[in-house]
Design an enzyme around this catalytic site. Structure first.
Site, PDB file in Angstrom:
ATOM      1  N   HIS A  45       0.864  -1.181   0.000  1.00 27.68           N
ATOM      2  CA  HIS A  45       0.000   0.000   0.000  1.00 27.68           C
ATOM      3  C   HIS A  45       0.904   1.237   0.000  1.00 27.68           C
ATOM      4  CE1 HIS A  45       0.721  -1.569   4.096  1.00 27.68           C
ATOM      5  NE2 HIS A  45       1.237  -0.358   4.215  1.00 27.68           N
ATOM      6  N   HIS A 132       6.440   5.911  -2.071  1.00 30.33           N
ATOM      7  CA  HIS A 132       6.990   4.681  -2.642  1.00 30.33           C
ATOM      8  C   HIS A 132       6.140   3.501  -2.171  1.00 30.33           C
ATOM      9  CE1 HIS A 132       8.658   4.780   1.415  1.00 30.33           C
ATOM     10  NE2 HIS A 132       8.727   3.460   1.323  1.00 30.33           N
TER      11      HIS A 132
END
Length: 195
Positions: A45, A132
């Site tokens: 996620h 990221h």
């Protein structure tokens, strides 16, 4: 006082998770065996804020603060491509794929979340926000030559666009650490303005 381990993140669509899992398999085949602990596909996620141990009595107020952020933050979209590692390829600890969102809306959302979480005892991160998706973490007991090889694989692997994500909501997520890996439960989702 009862606590849960929690964080705030943007969940990812299933198709992107499948592509990330394929990328993990490709990397795993190239790095030394057992040098990297790969994140389970469904556990990937875009983290906006890690809270850690969170008193359950604070949850209603935290949820109210996050709902206020969502009412004022516009939806955005981001692309996922490229490969990197923290802190650097010579000493990789975390292997990740890059998130690119050129409008600044994602950074503004993360900033707003940092701001509303501070009064609850969650100070802003010292380092700037680098969006990221974590693919894996280099195991602590990995010897130097294997660590170096992980960095070489990351540097030499070209990863084109894996997909575009419409970020129209974020979630408060509970994390339970188990021997098989972390298990996640969404406590509440917050729709962004204009979504």
């Amino acid at each position: 006082m009862e606590t849960i381990r929690a964080f705030i993140a943007i969940p990812l669509p299933h198709r992107l998770l499948e592509k990330l899992a394929a990328l993990q398999r490709q990397l795993e085949a190239q790095v030394p065996p057992r040098s990297v602990r790969w994140v389970r596909g469904e556990g990937i996620h875009l983290t906006l804020k890690f809270l850690g141990d969170t008193p359950t009595e604070k949850l209603p107020d935290i949820q109210q603060a996050l709902a206020a952020v969502a009412r004022h933050a516009p939806a955005c979209s981001f692309t996922v491509e490229g490969l990197g590692c923290f802190p650097n390829p010579r000493r990789p600890r975390v292997v990740w794929t890059d998130v690119q969102e050129p409008t600044g809306r994602l950074a503004a959302l993360q900033d707003a979340i940092e701001e509303v979480m501070a009064p609850f005892g969650y100070p802003p991160e010292g380092r700037g926000f680098t969006p990221h998706l974590t693919l894996g973490r280099v195991r602590r007991r990995t010897d130097r030559s294997d660590v170096a090889r992980v960095g070489e694989v990351v540097t030499s692997t070209s990863v084109g666009p894996l997909g575009e994500v419409v970020a129209d909501h974020f979630a408060l997520i509970r994390s339970v650490l188990k021997p098989t890996g972390a298990e996640y439960t969404i406590l509440e989702e917050f729709s962004l303005r204009g979504s």
